[in-house]
Design an enzyme around this catalytic site. Structure first.
Site, short mmCIF file in Angstrom:
data_model
loop_
_atom_site.label_atom_id
_atom_site.label_comp_id
_atom_site.label_asym_id
_atom_site.label_seq_id
_atom_site.Cartn_x
_atom_site.Cartn_y
_atom_site.Cartn_z
N ASP A 254 0.86 -1.19 0.00
CA ASP A 254 0.00 0.00 0.00
C ASP A 254 0.89 1.23 0.00
O ASP A 254 2.00 1.22 0.54
CB ASP A 254 -0.93 0.03 1.21
N ASN A 282 3.83 2.45 -4.31
CA ASN A 282 2.77 2.62 -5.29
C ASN A 282 2.50 1.27 -5.93
O ASN A 282 3.42 0.63 -6.47
CB ASN A 282 3.20 3.65 -6.33
N ALA A 283 1.27 0.79 -5.89
CA ALA A 283 0.96 -0.55 -6.38
C ALA A 283 1.26 -0.70 -7.87
O ALA A 283 1.72 -1.77 -8.30
CB ALA A 283 -0.51 -0.87 -6.11
N CYS A 343 -14.58 -0.59 -7.09
CA CYS A 343 -15.65 0.08 -6.35
C CYS A 343 -16.07 1.37 -7.05
O CYS A 343 -16.68 2.25 -6.43
CB CYS A 343 -15.23 0.35 -4.91
#
Length: 402
Positions: A254, A282-283, A343
């Protein structure tokens, strides 16, 4: 009380249960209702349809509270609605000690969110009409739930669109910053003062339990725990579940140091610290790095924040979804599992699945859909009101076609 008359040539969304009336659906208004005032809604023939609160500043002109012309919107109204919401959760959830207790429109209380963390409630009043009735709502919450304390998390930009200021703070009783909850038999600490949204994302509860079959059955013997990567791990809910269900090792990523600190605490208090490696990164960058290094995992979990806050951002959001899912497929062992979510309400299920299919095409992968899910049972959806259907959650088996 003002009266709102609807156009004759309109879609009958209201009659189908949709709780919103848009400015474009209105023929004329009688009286001079102000933001937050109650109005009665009639069709073009003068037939009563609903009662709700109005905000002329918003494109959503009226939000419906009741379809009964004789029902007063008083503290008794809110007590009944809250009690109905509570009983719904008690019917469908095995444990209601911590859950989303009120989900706005889906619980016939548009603009009101209530999350329950043990004996503490965290509340959001998102609209002018609900904010105008805050005293009634607080009284009803106290009567129905008897909480130790209530905390307001009205620190959301959507309130400004309604003409309301952002705010947060203790609304009733005593509310500690950190509370402890139990989800699927696991323990988590939640920062209700400073955490994202209300502090915790209850919508993925059942989805977190759904990863259980993926965590074991690996290695040459078929009995080993899997090697798992979770990106956008936030405070570690999926990571803790993965460890609990038997994963041999989890790498949790994360960008937020604060989120990682809470994730470490949650992993440790459940006894799995020896099986998790945390990375503050940073993913997107981490997925590229792992791909370049030739890293391999049995399961990759992607649970990013909303990439599309509005319709204008859908194209760039889908580019982001494609990138992370493409990289995830590349670092999965053949026959591994991709757990992926969105989402972003503005990205439909069809668009999300098509984006993942594009990523599979570019990586020469075959996807087998194991399961598709949405939000949990404490996030019901009114049929015909698709705005409540924001969460997409899919589990894919990923195989090479080379």
């Amino acid at each position: 009380m003002g009266r709102v008359y609807l156009q004759r040539k309109r879609r009958r969304r209201l009659e189908q249960g949709h709780p919103w009336i848009y400015q474009t659906e209105v023929a004329h208004i009688e009286g001079d209702p102000q933001p937050g005032d109650l109005v009665d809604v009639y069709n073009h023939q003068g037939v009563f349809l609903a009662r709700g609160y109005i905000n002329p500043r918003s494109q959503i002109l009226v939000r419906v509270l009741t379809y009964d012309p004789d029902e007063a919107i008083d503290v008794g109204f809110f007590v009944r609605r809250l009690d109905q919401a509570k009983r719904h959760r008690e019917r469908f959830l095995a444990d209601t000690s911590s859950c989303r207790m009120v989900y706005g429109e889906a619980d016939f209380l548009p603009g009101l969110i209530v999350d329950k963390f043990g004996d503490v409630l965290v509340v959001q009043l998102l609209t002018y009409g609900m904010d105008a009735r805050r005293d009634l709502i607080r009284e009803a919450l106290i009567e129905v739930f008897r909480p130790r304390g209530i905390y307001l998390r009205n620190d959301v930009p959507v309130r400004e669109l309604e003409g309301l200021a952002q705010e947060k703070g203790v609304w009733y009783g005593e509310v500690p910053r950190w509370v402890e909850i139990v989800e699927n038999g696991l323990t988590f600490v939640v920062d209700v003062h400073e955490g994202q949204k209300t502090g915790y994302f209850f919508d993925q509860r059942e989805n977190r339990a759904a990863i259980a079959p993926l965590m074991t059955g690996w290695g040459e013997s078929g009995t080993d725990g899997g090697e798992v990567l979770e990106c956008f791990c936030h405070t570690g809910a999926f990571t803790v579940h993965a460890a609990h269900y038997g994963a041999k090792h989890i790498t949790a990523v994360d960008i937020s140091e604060d989120a990682i600190a809470v994730a470490k605490e949650n992993v440790a208090r459940n006894g799995y610290a020896d099986r998790v490696t945390f990375r503050v990164a940073n993913a997107f960058d981490e997925l590229r790095r792992l791909d370049a290094e030739g890293a391999r995992f049995d399961v990759v979990i992607l649970d990013p924040p909303a990439f599309a806050k509005n319709r204008q951002a859908v194209e760039s959001a889908c580019r982001g979804y494609k990138e992370i899912n493409l990289r995830a497929m590349r670092i999965l062992r053949d026959g591994g599992y991709l757990v992926t979510a969105s989402c972003s309400y503005h990205v439909s299920r069809e668009r999300f699945m098509a984006t993942i299919a594009d990523a599979a095409l570019d990586t020469h992968k075959i996807l087998r859909l194991v399961e598709f899910r949405s939000a949990g049972k404490d996030h019901p959806v009114i049929h015909g009101a698709s705005e409540g259907e924001y969460l997409k959650f899919a589990i894919f088996e990923v195989r090479s076609r080379k």
